[in-house]
Design an enzyme around this catalytic site. Structure first.
Site, short mmCIF file in Angstrom:
data_model
loop_
_atom_site.label_atom_id
_atom_site.label_comp_id
_atom_site.label_asym_id
_atom_site.label_seq_id
_atom_site.Cartn_x
_atom_site.Cartn_y
_atom_site.Cartn_z
CG PHE A 60 -2.13 -4.81 7.89
CD1 PHE A 60 -1.80 -5.43 9.08
CD2 PHE A 60 -2.76 -3.57 7.95
CE1 PHE A 60 -2.10 -4.85 10.30
CE2 PHE A 60 -3.06 -2.97 9.17
CZ PHE A 60 -2.73 -3.62 10.36
CG ASP A 61 -4.97 -10.11 3.32
OD1 ASP A 61 -4.04 -10.60 3.98
OD2 ASP A 61 -6.12 -10.56 3.34
CG ASP A 81 -6.55 17.53 -4.45
OD1 ASP A 81 -7.42 16.64 -4.49
OD2 ASP A 81 -5.45 17.43 -5.02
CE1 TYR A 105 -12.23 -16.53 3.98
CE2 TYR A 105 -10.61 -15.89 5.61
CZ TYR A 105 -11.87 -16.34 5.30
OH TYR A 105 -12.76 -16.61 6.30
CD GLU A 106 -8.91 -18.10 -3.40
OE1 GLU A 106 -9.34 -18.54 -2.31
OE2 GLU A 106 -7.93 -18.59 -3.97
N GLY A 143 -1.84 -6.92 -6.08
CA GLY A 143 -1.31 -7.06 -7.44
C GLY A 143 -0.57 -8.37 -7.61
N GLY A 163 -0.86 -4.20 2.43
CA GLY A 163 0.46 -3.72 2.81
C GLY A 163 1.46 -4.83 3.09
CG ASP A 164 1.17 -7.26 6.42
OD1 ASP A 164 1.61 -6.10 6.56
OD2 ASP A 164 0.60 -7.89 7.35
#
Lengths: 666, 666
Positions: free
Chosen positions: A309-310, A596, A394-395, A317, A312-313
């Site tokens: 999970f790129d 909302d 990966y990018e 940032g 959350g894991d």
């Protein structure tokens, strides 16, 4: 630093990181703390909206909303994992909760390096490496991997290290070309070796003991390491903006061509677009890429645990590339910096992690009156704000692209290097049904990249409604005598839930404001979502892979807005056993009509590697668009000046000397 | 003109147009002929392939294939419609066939103007116009429309003229903003008024007699006619190529970054890409947009007849815009001219109808080694060859885009002006379920744009196989113990036929050469088609709209190559009663495995107008890609030089004076 206090949407600043550590050190006297994350806590929407509405309307500003900070840390004495909320204004702890031991926080940059080093220095690993009998100038390296769940009782913090053989003579040697057949698993808290896994390298799940390495030809991507010469026939292509850019940037606020937004960034999602308005009208409160998961399709242990999970894991940032002028963008570039903490609580500058520039994207609109030959031509100038994240191999290139016709595009480009596994493919014809041979001894398994785009709309206000519209034939009756008529059917999502895309019905999702009726169409003002219809998760619903990634089982979700519901897969995804995200939240059956609400779009790539994707992958591009649909009373780009040679200064290609007589003559 | 004889793929030249008229005048002495089309006839593939293979391999060239010309003409004495094939080499008639009277040829430029004038000068039309009691400075104009079929017995050549009210004070007044409620139908051969139709303008099919016009506010697109001022904050954006472009053009042959192709053009398809090779390897024999149909969804007479076949009924070649430097493309531009005939057989220059230029499209690939921080960055330079066609109200921008990773993109952008109808929508809430109010008194009906992309492949040779590949979960058995495994299923199209796209199965279509096995993947070399999955035709299969446009009922078709099978909807689409195209050809059940085959992709837009699409439409972009898939042994763009500031010369945005202290300091 700028001297004024931070805006609610501003990213964290170094003094705030230092302040957070001071508050916590006071709260936990004499306890050694290891910081994983110090970041701004998303401000409370009910406090922010009156503030930004006053800004938008030019009214006196109310008090700034509370500036909250969020800290994830370990107590180094007990190993316990904590989440703290701090009030930066009052310099106080709001809460500091020890989390249950089955909760694992994200990997942080220091931890990754520590695990790498732990792995390489461990005697058991060194013993395996010795068996390889590597020649001089060749060593091993490793990518510590998120340990996907396969045991409901597991509570240890684990990393699976995938090992590679790599030459030492160049910093860009491509280790992914030479995967090893052993893979140690470490406990990140106790630093113990948990297990040495051996990797299948044939056509089935059989593994073998480590054998001396037979050198193979590596497949390199770095320019220095190529066998072939570089192309010499590519001529420079230079973008000049002699009068400067058309955008203005004031602190983190960008204005460009009637658009205005606040550039946010945090360690988890990276770039966030806040408070997006067009010509002074509210459009979106917040846009971000909320989550992403990459499950692999090779069914054999331990590859079944490859499901990162790129967001959350790890976090976009903290993995965002520090961009270099002239390399990653072209033209007149504005960069934004970010900050993260290191494990000791020291601020670390993330220089140039977001870039902003304009681009020309061909024509925006054109019409030629064929009678008079008179043409109106307008070019499509765009504003691009972009980050590039490196998640190990990966990018991902994420760009929000704004244009002059009030369209918003989220463009995702996948590039970088395939995550490879060893494969004994010397014998011609040796293949597996879940991967592609990409070189001698190396195979790239099938996998999916599943993204969640979180859209918090404010279409002329914060009470909105999501519906979908299908195009369907009119019934075969007296009103349709020639059987060519068709119409649209609308389905409103009245309670929180999910929906499918549909190509055969040309399904379009729209966000409308029932309180604002377009004076010409007589329908509510709206923005439409042009989805990227994608195959959903292929893993069985019974698998951990699917249970953890509920968001990736449906392309469209609508939830009622709640503070703290920002992440499609839930707050803590690392080694999660099941999702605590979208698929759970929708079960509340909240009313979401004229509410909302938040719209979420799951899209992605089923990536069955081509050999052309190795050793570095040509970008695979995915685009999702948000377009005004009855939001205006006509094309909002009409007032863009015409496209003229005086403005654009193009160059005419000279005619070839081989054609001495002009082609135009008869 | 260049002195050497034409290449088989060269477009027609003025001397050839003149030659054709001389040959026919000799064959039809003293018969007045009206020319509709004089163009090159597609050369016979069996003659051309040995010739271009000798070119490719640098071998001695065989004799040039016969240069054939095709002429469509009317005998003005009898009105009979003929198709002639001529041999330009022997200056002789091969055949000259009178076509059955139910066959209508395409509209030609002269005919369109003649019908327009006939309409405006006809007493019955002038009588209707008089009833409008138009004020000074306001007149009517008309768009003669292709007359969609609704009567199986109809054999007259008909045009339906849609009338509009327009001010005379500017050549770009938007008449589509003020549609009239009457619409005369003319016989184009006899010049007779066939009927005066009255248009429904309420919520049902009711029509009314012509009443005095009540002036309304028009919605204008031309810059001169806008109410609002133009934007003043858009700064110049200039593309400079100080060393010239990276492409070379020799006559009609383009070479660029390992690509080589022949630029063809004809009056029907416009731009054609011939003999496309990459690094000397065959890839495609011929690429073109073969057909396009635009059926409208308003069920009411006479709107049910609005179904243009923009290629077969009109032609992209003759409607291609004559492009202006600095307006339609940006940078260093090479233009190609074309020629058409007028009705007397005189060559007419079509100046600058195709443009060629390079563009920068962001990153092509990037990888950062997170350990060393060393990055490889390569930009995505592209070559664009483009035409822009004005088909009455609409504009279509067709571009073939080539990149350095051997990808080919067909990009279609739809822009221009919606085809509008009158609508009495003064009363708030007045709407119809098959259209959008776009202004006072004017409504834009729902419609579809359905394109056929014809791909004649030559993937390392002319014997190819098409198959599709689906991504599916592995079975729940011992080989998939964790239930995350997935694989691909291949289905070969062994006989001519059609196939569906599938998002849920991530269906990909591939063209492979079974005789060429990739040495690493052990699979045949291939190119894959990344489709644009689209809603197919909404009209009932029982309608003329669907019977005439069989190609638009399925997204994928494969046929065995035959000379003369170039057009998806058949050769003569104007007023056709049923398709003589793809849907008929596939019924031969030809074997197409390892054969010379053609792949056709139908894609499109279901276009339910937004009000933002009026009075001129922001481009709607559709993209189809052809990508190598096991064609190479690694990423073919590795040898593209790195992206550097020295080469790209970007500009750093200056920091704002409001932030005197650098943000990078802690």
């Amino acid at each position: 630093m700028a001297s004024h206090p931070p805006h609610p949407f501003d990213p964290i600043s170094p003094p705030e990181i230092v302040l957070a550590t001071k508050i916590l050190e006071a709260a936990f006297p004499r306890v050694p703390l290891r910081y994983k994350k110090i970041d701004v806590q998303e401000p409370l929407k009910r406090e922010v909206v009156p503030y930004i509405e006053a800004e938008r309307l030019g009214q006196p500003l109310p008090a700034r909303p509370s500036r909250l900070l969020q800290v994830l840390f370990h107590r180094q004495d007990t190993g316990a994992f904590f989440k703290a909320l701090l009030n930066a204004g009052t310099k106080s702890v709001i809460s500091a909760k020890e989390l249950p031991k089955e909760i694992q926080g994200p990997v942080d940059s220091d931890e990754l390096i520590e695990i790498e080093q732990l792995c390489l220095s461990h005697p058991a690993v060194q013993a395996e490496v010795a068996k390889l009998q590597l020649p001089a100038g060749v060593t091993v390296c490793n990518d510590p991997w998120i340990y996907g769940t396969d045991d409901p009782e597991e509570t240890r913090r684990l990393f699976q290290c995938y090992m590679y053989i790599v030459a030492t003579d160049h910093p860009q040697n491509n280790h992914y070309s030479v995967p090893c057949k052993f893979s140690p698993v470490f406990n990140a808290i106790t630093r113990e070796l948990v297990r040495m896994d051996y990797l299948p390298s044939g056509v089935d799940a059989t593994t073998t003991d480590t054998q001396p390495w037979k050198p193979v030809k590596t497949i390199q991507y770095a320019h220095d390491l190529l066998d072939e010469p570089l192309r010499t026939d590519l001529k420079p292509y230079i973008v000049q903006q002699p009068e400067g850019p058309s955008f203005r940037v004031q602190d983190n606020v960008v204005t460009w061509q009637k658009w205005r937004f606040h550039v946010g960034s945090n360690s988890r999602e990276g770039l966030v677009i806040y408070n997006l308005t067009y010509d002074g009208r509210n459009v979106f409160y917040r846009l971000s890429v909320s989550e992403m998961t990459v499950p692999y399709g090779d069914p054999r242990a331990p590859f079944h645990r490859k499901q990162a999970f790129d967001v959350g894991d790890v976090g976009f940032g903290i993995t965002a590339n520090q961009l270099a002028l002239g390399c990653d963008c072209l033209g007149h570039i504005k960069y934004f910096d970010g900050y993260r903490t290191d494990s000791k609580g020291t601020p670390v500058l993330l220089k140039n992690i977001i870039c902003l520039h304009e681009q020309d994207n061909g024509l925006q609109h054109k019409h030629t009156n064929y009678r008079s030959g008179a043409a109106t031509v307008v070019r499509n100038r765009q504003l691009v704000i972009q980050m590039i994240c490196t998640v190990a191999n990966y990018e991902y290139i994420f760009a929000f692209i704004f244009d002059q016709a009030a369209n918003i595009e989220l463009e995702v480009r996948a590039t970088g290097i395939l995550s490879t596994v060893p494969f004994d493919n010397e014998k011609p014809g040796t293949t597996v049904p879940w991967g592609t041979n990409v070189g001698p001894g190396v195979m790239a398994p099938y996998h999916q990249h599943m993204f969640s785009f979180r859209m918090d709309p404010a279409v002329d206000g914060h009470k909105n409604t999501v519906y979908y519209e299908d195009s369907v034939p009119l019934p075969d009756d007296d009103n349709n005598p020639y059987l060519v008529g068709y119409t649209t059917e609308q389905t409103v999502l009245r309670t929180s839930g999910s929906a499918d895309t549909s190509i055969p019905r040309h399904r379009v999702f729209k966000i409308r404001n029932d309180a604002c009726i377009n004076p010409i169409t007589y329908k509510p003002v709206a923005y439409k979502l042009q989805t990227s219809p994608s195959q959903m998760l292929l893993a069985s619903p019974k698998s951990y892979g699917a249970k953890r990634a509920g968001f990736a089982t449906k392309p469209i979700w609508v939830t009622k807005y709640q503070d703290d519901e920002l992440y499609a897969g839930g707050e803590f995804t690392n080694q999660s056993k099941q999702s605590e995200g979208l698929d759970k939240w929708v079960l509340r059956n909240d009313a979401v009509e004229n509410e909302d609400l938040v719209l979420w779009h799951t899209f992605g790539l089923t990536h069955n590697p081509r050999i052309e994707d190795f050793p570095v992958m040509p970008v695979e591009r995915v685009s999702v668009m948000l377009k005004p649909d009855g939001f205006f009373t006509k094309n909002p780009a009409l007032d863009v000046p015409p496209s003229t040679q005086a403005f654009n200064k193009s160059t005419l290609h000279p005619e070839q000397p081989c054609c001495p007589v002009g082609r135009g003559k008869l």
